[in-house]
Design an enzyme around this catalytic site. Structure first.
Site: not given
Length: 266
Positions: A162, A211
């Site tokens: 990510n 994230d």
């Protein structure tokens, strides 16, 4: 001192995405792009000023994207890398990654300042009915996709790839393993497209899982927090500078946009 910054949050499109991802701003057209990864996957485009909105659907999971010079997009998908033409709606496969790992899928990706696409994979965690599946091994790889389509493995043994992004001076590359809850920093050689000297930038466990991410013009990293209901602003030394609460528990991706690049899209 870490500040909690309450800011107005406006819903631009009530698109009901199951897993919204991949947002980026196209300055040339003043459009915001993002996608829904869960099948049937779709790519969204919104001209923010006018509200003109369109979406395209696909039978393969799409997970990340960036604009190409000719107006098409490079799109990371479950199987690899593709080109997408908004004029025709065609998604054309370019490179199948990891055919030896059928249990993996693609995830986040972004282009560096020389147009190379950095694209990460992970063990597939989405079932046929969009249910969560357990991630039991760190089988992911971070790839660099060059202009000729060559794919080079830059990191291996990643749990959930990510947040690839770069410092404003292009001397530092940031990359996140969400499963390990670590944002890494690397020395970045722009011309060679090389990374080295990996170190932990931030490994906070207090705000969910890191994230997607982006970097502002001051060099601060903005980290979307899955299960954390917020976006964090982290300084270049790894300290949490600001907490921006969000009206959603699973915050996945962020980008700056708008005419002055001063609006955060989440």
């Amino acid at each position: 001192m870490t500040k909690i910054t309450e800011v107005p949050v406006t819903c631009l499109v009530d698109c009901r995405d199951k897993l919204g991802e991949g947002c980026f701003w196209d300055a040339a057209t003043q459009c915001l792009w993002w996608l829904d990864a869960i099948l049937p996957s779709c790519i969204h485009r919104l001209h923010v000023a006018s509200g003109t909105y369109r979406k395209w659907q696909f039978s393969e999971m799409v997970t990340s994207m960036a604009k190409r010079r000719d107006g098409t997009l490079i799109v990371g998908s479950a199987k690899g890398v593709n080109f997408f033409d908004p004029e025709t709606g065609a998604l054309t496969p370019v490179r199948h990654l990891e055919p030896d790992k059928p249990g993996n899928r693609g995830n986040d990706g972004a282009c560096d300042a020389r147009g190379r696409f950095w694209f990460g994979t992970m063990m597939n965690n989405i079932g046929p009915d969009a249910e969560d599946l357990p991630i039991t091994a760190s089988t992911g790889t971070l790839f660099r996709i060059d202009a000729d389509g060559t794919a080079t493995a830059m990191e291996k043994d990643i749990g959930v790839s990510n947040g690839p992004c770069w410092s404003p001076d292009n001397r530092t590359f940031y990359f996140t393993d969400s499963m390990a809850q670590i944002i890494w920093a690397y020395d970045f050689a722009l011309e060679a497209g090389a990374i080295s000297n990996r170190r932990v930038l931030n490994a906070s466990k207090d705000y969910g899982y890191p994230d997607g991410a982006t970097v502002d013009n001051g060099g601060f990293i903005w980290s979307a927090r899955w299960e954390g209901s917020c976006v964090l602003r982290i300084d270049p030394k790894g300290r949490i500078d600001r907490i921006v609460p969000m009206p959603a528990k699973r915050v996945t991706n962020v980008c700056f946009g708008g005419a002055r690049l001063d609006t955060l899209y989440v």
